[in-house]
Design a protein around this motif. Structure first.
Motif, short mmCIF file in Angstrom:
data_model
loop_
_atom_site.label_atom_id
_atom_site.label_comp_id
_atom_site.label_asym_id
_atom_site.label_seq_id
_atom_site.Cartn_x
_atom_site.Cartn_y
_atom_site.Cartn_z
N ALA A 16 0.86 -1.18 0.00
CA ALA A 16 0.00 0.00 0.00
C ALA A 16 0.90 1.22 0.00
N ALA A 17 0.35 2.33 -0.47
CA ALA A 17 1.13 3.55 -0.65
C ALA A 17 0.51 4.71 0.11
N THR A 18 1.37 5.63 0.54
CA THR A 18 0.94 6.90 1.12
C THR A 18 1.93 7.97 0.68
N ALA A 19 1.75 9.19 1.15
CA ALA A 19 2.71 10.27 0.91
C ALA A 19 2.80 11.14 2.16
N ALA A 20 3.98 11.68 2.38
CA ALA A 20 4.30 12.35 3.64
C ALA A 20 3.31 13.46 3.99
N TYR A 21 3.17 14.45 3.11
CA TYR A 21 2.34 15.61 3.47
C TYR A 21 0.88 15.20 3.67
N GLN A 22 0.46 14.15 3.01
CA GLN A 22 -0.94 13.75 3.06
C GLN A 22 -1.32 13.05 4.35
N ILE A 23 -0.34 12.50 5.08
CA ILE A 23 -0.70 11.73 6.27
C ILE A 23 0.04 12.14 7.54
N GLU A 24 1.25 12.72 7.44
CA GLU A 24 2.11 12.82 8.62
C GLU A 24 1.63 13.82 9.66
N GLY A 25 1.18 14.96 9.21
CA GLY A 25 0.93 16.08 10.10
C GLY A 25 2.12 17.01 10.05
N HIS A 26 2.04 17.99 9.16
CA HIS A 26 3.22 18.79 8.84
C HIS A 26 3.53 19.84 9.91
N SER A 27 2.64 19.99 10.88
CA SER A 27 2.89 20.93 11.97
C SER A 27 3.79 20.34 13.05
N TYR A 28 4.16 19.08 12.90
CA TYR A 28 4.96 18.41 13.92
C TYR A 28 6.42 18.28 13.48
N GLY A 29 7.30 18.16 14.47
CA GLY A 29 8.67 17.74 14.21
C GLY A 29 9.55 18.72 13.48
N GLY A 30 9.24 20.00 13.56
CA GLY A 30 10.12 21.00 12.97
C GLY A 30 10.06 21.12 11.46
N ALA A 31 9.02 20.57 10.84
CA ALA A 31 8.89 20.69 9.39
C ALA A 31 8.67 22.15 8.99
N VAL A 349 3.29 -1.39 -10.10
CA VAL A 349 2.12 -0.52 -10.02
C VAL A 349 2.24 0.17 -8.67
N THR A 350 2.68 1.42 -8.69
CA THR A 350 2.99 2.13 -7.45
C THR A 350 1.79 2.86 -6.87
N VAL A 391 5.96 -7.16 -14.38
CA VAL A 391 5.35 -6.46 -13.25
C VAL A 391 5.70 -7.21 -11.97
N ARG A 392 6.34 -6.51 -11.04
CA ARG A 392 6.88 -7.16 -9.84
C ARG A 392 6.07 -6.88 -8.57
N GLY A 393 5.13 -5.93 -8.64
CA GLY A 393 4.39 -5.63 -7.43
C GLY A 393 3.24 -4.69 -7.70
N PHE A 394 2.33 -4.60 -6.72
CA PHE A 394 1.13 -3.77 -6.83
C PHE A 394 0.90 -3.08 -5.49
N PHE A 395 0.89 -1.75 -5.50
CA PHE A 395 0.68 -0.94 -4.31
C PHE A 395 -0.66 -0.22 -4.42
N TYR A 396 -1.58 -0.56 -3.52
CA TYR A 396 -2.87 0.12 -3.54
C TYR A 396 -2.73 1.53 -2.98
N TRP A 397 -3.41 2.50 -3.63
CA TRP A 397 -3.51 3.85 -3.10
C TRP A 397 -4.93 4.04 -2.57
N SER A 398 -5.07 4.23 -1.29
CA SER A 398 -4.00 4.43 -0.35
C SER A 398 -4.28 3.56 0.86
N LEU A 399 -3.30 3.43 1.73
CA LEU A 399 -3.55 2.72 2.97
C LEU A 399 -4.64 3.44 3.77
N LEU A 400 -4.51 4.77 3.91
CA LEU A 400 -5.38 5.56 4.76
C LEU A 400 -6.16 6.60 3.96
N ASP A 401 -7.38 6.90 4.37
CA ASP A 401 -8.00 8.15 3.95
C ASP A 401 -7.07 9.28 4.39
N ASN A 402 -6.90 10.29 3.56
CA ASN A 402 -5.88 11.29 3.88
C ASN A 402 -6.21 12.65 3.28
#
Length: 442
Positions: A16-31, A349-350, A391-402
């Motif tokens: 499964a796939a995600t992306a940083a800004y879409q899930i992490e919480g960009h107000s945390y950790g000095g971003a 399939v990313t 084709v070596r793999g399949f990543f569903y988008w996305s793991l989480l609602d985001n």
């Protein structure tokens, strides 16, 4: 679902796939601030002017989310490392950001998950956007420095590294159509961004090779493009659309050329001496990531501005995004990539998935449309393997609602429902069905 793990070749990866800004919480950790933070504050740019400040709070809840992957029988996790978290102004290193990705990768490995890293998934530091962003060639060099910093920290433990996610979205969607940050509608900005994002890939790949990295590639988004009717005008429009949306990036990266149908409009606005960059852009890579969601039909728009194309809806069932569900297009894309561009190079399939207006009912989410969508598209990938694509793999988008970019938190792509008030995770029916289908039979 209408398949099982043993229907696929030995070693085939389900992820499964995600992306940083879409899930992490960009107000945390000095971003640092990104151009998405500022874009979201403009009128009408993002639904309810929402941004990624909290998102799914993956920054604090990553262990819970990785447990969902492990418990779901997934083999791999495609994630991205935020440039603005690692280098808040695009240049100065933030130790908290590096520490977070260190913990994250170790946590994946502890759960038996293969880390598939994407270096850039759209969170351009605002300080670099102030200097022109992807219109400015200097951004490509700054990206190379980011590649060095993050690779020095986690490169020894990741399975693969993709340089750029969906360069068409970074450049054309964002600088010509204006739908994503920075929200421009300027053909000169577009031409420069479309070339510079390819150059950033080339520079990033050069930096990775200098560090001895051997499993490097790029992630491109493709639409299955067809003419809306059988007239010469519609066929010409479809050819032009295909050149802009699909061929511009894959041909630059694999052949060192740009399609003439796209250059017909963009050439006068390209950076000086752009041809000199093509050798670096087209250096050999190790895999291709394919993101696929839908089919697009095109007819002619002779009275509009270049490229004189008009998109039309296909006849099939639509997702919450209004995108036609068309699994045959994934098969066509994968076999086309193998036939025309990458040969026997591994293809993943990313991203592939769909948005639906999911709701929790009695503690569960019954997303039968997504369940069928995922099954049909995974079977399309299986057929592409049978027809010769490696084709070596399949990543569903996305793991989480985001955070779904300009659509805010309104469009739900996840196999796991997220309540954006409480941040409670609820695996959907599609998650449970895929978990069962990919279970290992010992």
């Amino acid at each position: 679902m209408d398949f099982k793990r043993t229907d696929f070749p030995e070693g085939f990866l389900f992820g499964a796939a995600t992306a940083a800004y879409q899930i992490e919480g960009h107000s945390y950790g000095g971003a640092g601030p990104t151009h998405w933070d500022t874009f979201a504050k403009g009128p009408g740019n993002v639904v309810r002017a929402e941004d990624g400040a909290i998102a799914c709070d993956h920054y604090h809840r990553y262990a819970e989310d990785l447990d969902l992957l492990q418990d779901g029988n997934f083999d791999a996790y495609r994630f991205s490392t935020s440039w603005a978290r690692v280098m808040p102004d695009g240049r100065t290193v933030n130790a908290q950001g590096l520490d977070f990705y260190d913990r994250l990768v170790d946590a994946m490995l502890a759960r038996g998950l293969k880390p598939f890293q994407t270096l850039y998934h759209w969170e351009l530091p605002a300080a670099l956007a102030d200097k022109g962003g992807w219109m400015n060639r200097d951004t490509c060099a700054a990206f190379g420095d980011f590649v060095d910093v993050i690779t020095d920290r986690i490169g020894d433990r990741v399975e693969t590294i993709a340089t750029i996610n969906e360069p068409w979205c970074v450049s054309y969607l964002s600088h010509f159509l204006g739908h994503h940050a920075p929200g421009l509608r300027d053909i000169r900005a577009t031409a420069r961004a479309m070339h510079h994002i390819n150059l950033a890939h080339g520079i990033g790949l050069s930096r990775l090779r200098a560090k001895g990295m051997t499993n490097c590639g790029v992630v491109l988004n493709f639409a299955h493009v067809e003419a809306s009717d059988d007239t010469p005008a519609a066929r010409t429009a479809a050819t032009t659309a295909d050149a802009i949306f699909n061929r511009w990036f894959i041909e630059a990266i694999t052949k060192g050329t740009y399609p003439k149908e796209a250059l017909a409009g963009l050439a006068p606005h390209m950076p000086a001496n752009w041809q000199d960059d093509m050798a670096q852009i087209s250096q050999p890579m190790d895999f291709l990531g394919v993101n696929y969601y839908t089919r697009n039909l095109f007819g002619a728009d002779p009275d509009g501005v270049w490229p004189h194309i008009a998109g039309q809806e296909g006849p099939g069932e639509k997702t919450q995004m209004g995108w036609e569900i068309f699994p045959k297009g994934l098969h066509a894309t994968l076999t086309r990539m193998a036939r025309d561009y990458v040969g026997d190079m591994p293809i993943y399939v990313t991203e592939n998935g769909m948005a639906w207006a999911d709701e929790v009912e009695n503690g569960a989410v019954y997303d039968q449309v997504r369940l069928k969508f995922a099954s049909d598209h995974i079977l399309a990938a299986k057929q592409a393997i049978a027809d010769g694509a490696n084709v070596r793999g399949f990543f569903y988008w996305s793991l989480l609602d985001n955070y779904e970019w300009a659509f805010g938190y309104e469009k739900r792509f996840g196999m796991v429902h997220v309540d954006f008030e409480t941040l409670k995770r609820t695996p959907k029916a599609s998650y449970h069905a895929l978990k069962s289908a990919i279970a290992r039979k010992d």
